[in-house]
Design a protein around this motif. Sequence first.
Motif, PDB file in Angstrom:
ATOM      1  N   ARG A   2       0.814  -1.194   0.000  1.00  0.00           N
ATOM      2  CA  ARG A   2       0.000   0.000   0.000  1.00  0.00           C
ATOM      3  C   ARG A   2       0.858   1.258   0.000  1.00  0.00           C
ATOM      4  N   GLY A  56      -8.252   7.913   0.865  1.00  0.00           N
ATOM      5  CA  GLY A  56      -7.529   6.935   1.671  1.00  0.00           C
ATOM      6  C   GLY A  56      -7.452   7.341   3.131  1.00  0.00           C
ATOM      7  N   GLU A  59     -10.968   6.978   4.684  1.00  0.00           N
ATOM      8  CA  GLU A  59     -11.302   5.557   4.886  1.00  0.00           C
ATOM      9  C   GLU A  59     -10.555   4.985   6.085  1.00  0.00           C
ATOM     10  N   GLU A  60      -9.289   5.337   6.217  1.00  0.00           N
ATOM     11  CA  GLU A  60      -8.499   4.852   7.354  1.00  0.00           C
ATOM     12  C   GLU A  60      -9.026   5.430   8.662  1.00  0.00           C
ATOM     13  N   LYS A  63     -12.189   3.578   9.528  1.00  0.00           N
ATOM     14  CA  LYS A  63     -11.881   2.234  10.004  1.00  0.00           C
ATOM     15  C   LYS A  63     -11.413   2.267  11.465  1.00  0.00           C
ATOM     16  N   ARG A  64     -10.566   3.212  11.787  1.00  0.00           N
ATOM     17  CA  ARG A  64     -10.061   3.308  13.165  1.00  0.00           C
ATOM     18  C   ARG A  64     -11.149   3.729  14.137  1.00  0.00           C
TER      19      ARG A  64
END
Length: 70
Positions: A2, A56, A59-60, A63-64
């Motif tokens: 990534r 990105g 999205e991260e 997610k966290r």
Amino acid sequence: MRKKIISSAPDIMGGTPVFAGTRVPVQTLIDYLEGGESIDDFLEGFPTVTREQVIGFLEEAKKRMVAGAA
């Protein structure tokens, strides 16, 4: 592998987290969004940041946040 979205180094903006390959602090995106501006507005003001980096990052962050709430 990534591609790195965020970087932080003492010699770049004093270690402030920035979008990788730029000198644009991540906090600037957050400030734009909190102020009611769009992603497009941010990208227009900071052309060295890509849409892929912004998406990105978001999205991260999502997610966290979701993982931390579980």
